[in-house]
Design an enzyme around this catalytic site. Structure first.
Site, PDB file in Angstrom:
ATOM      1  N   ASP A  11      -4.099   3.985   1.573  1.00  0.00           N
ATOM      2  CA  ASP A  11      -4.946   2.937   2.119  1.00  0.00           C
ATOM      3  C   ASP A  11      -4.109   2.193   3.168  1.00  0.00           C
ATOM      4  OD1 ASP A  11      -7.024   0.943   2.305  1.00  0.00           O
ATOM      5  OD2 ASP A  11      -5.829  -0.324   0.971  1.00  0.00           O
ATOM      6  N   ASP A  13      -4.738  -1.587   4.509  1.00  0.00           N
ATOM      7  CA  ASP A  13      -4.540  -3.005   4.236  1.00  0.00           C
ATOM      8  C   ASP A  13      -4.002  -3.225   2.821  1.00  0.00           C
ATOM      9  OD1 ASP A  13      -7.136  -4.592   6.238  1.00  0.00           O
ATOM     10  OD2 ASP A  13      -6.001  -2.771   6.584  1.00  0.00           O
TER      11      ASP A  13
END
EC number: 3.1.3.3
Length: 211
Positions: A11, A13
């Site tokens: 991922d 963020d």
């Protein structure tokens, strides 16, 4: 066709980087508090991600494209990220990032962090400002899992040789689809569902787990 020994998909963020990009963009609109609360609820899995993202992007309406450079300057890479991507490459692996964030930021920071391929949302721009909508399909949990599988197929990597690393509810399908799902800097529901939980907020801790 590029063939890899294994694939690591992160991922963006709060995983690849320390920040939530949409909150930095919301700063530019003077609406960080409301967007931050909505982001946290989505990451805990309390609300549908796609609906939440649409409402949060609506709060960015009117932010000028000149804000993107200011936001990019504020991004803090997660400790150990460059060491992890270098270790993946040394071992013949490929690094992917699939993000509920935005290409407008990720396109500029991913290459310097050693990321080989990435996918994110794209903000609709009208008259040099954010229109408040997202172009095309939203990168949600299903798209993240689908991307991991598609990249693995393209690279000739078997499922057991894939690793997914994430922090929020939007990462759970991707983590379940991978051979090894790692919770990193993660919400409680993600920690509970992961194969392993990485304790320190330092991506170098993942290196001993690489094939």
């Amino acid at each position: 066709m590029t063939v890899a020994r294994f694939l690591v998909v992160l991922d963006a963020d709060s995983t690849l980087i320390r920040d939530e990009v949409i909150e930095l963009l919301a700063d530019e609109a003077g609406r960080r508090a409301e967007v931050q609360a909505a982001t946290e609820a989505a990451m805990r899995g309390e609300v549908d991600f796609a609906s939440s993202l649409r409402s949060r992007v609506a709060a960015l309406e009117g932010v000028g494209i000149d804000a993107f450079e200011r936001v990019r300057a504020r991004i803090r890479p997660t400790p150990g990220v460059r060491e992890l991507t270098a270790a993946v490459h040394e071992r013949g692996g490929v690094v992917g990032v699939v993000s509920g964030g935005f290409h407008e930021i990720l396109d500029h920071i991913a290459p310097g962090l050693g990321v080989d391929r990435w996918l994110a949302n794209r903000l609709a721009i009208v008259d040099d400002a954010v229109s408040g909508t997202v172009e095309g399909d939203i990168v949600d949990a299903t798209v993240k899992a689908r991307s991991l599988r598609a990249w693995a197929d393209e690279l000739g990597v078997k499922t057991h040789a894939t690793i997914a690393i994430g922090d929020g509810a939007n990462d759970l399908e991707m983590m379940a689809a991978a051979g090894l799902g790692l919770a990193f800097n993660a919400k409680p529901a993600v920690r509970a569902a992961a194969n392993l939980v990485v304790g320190p907020v330092d991506l170098r801790a993942v290196i001993p787990l690489l094939p």
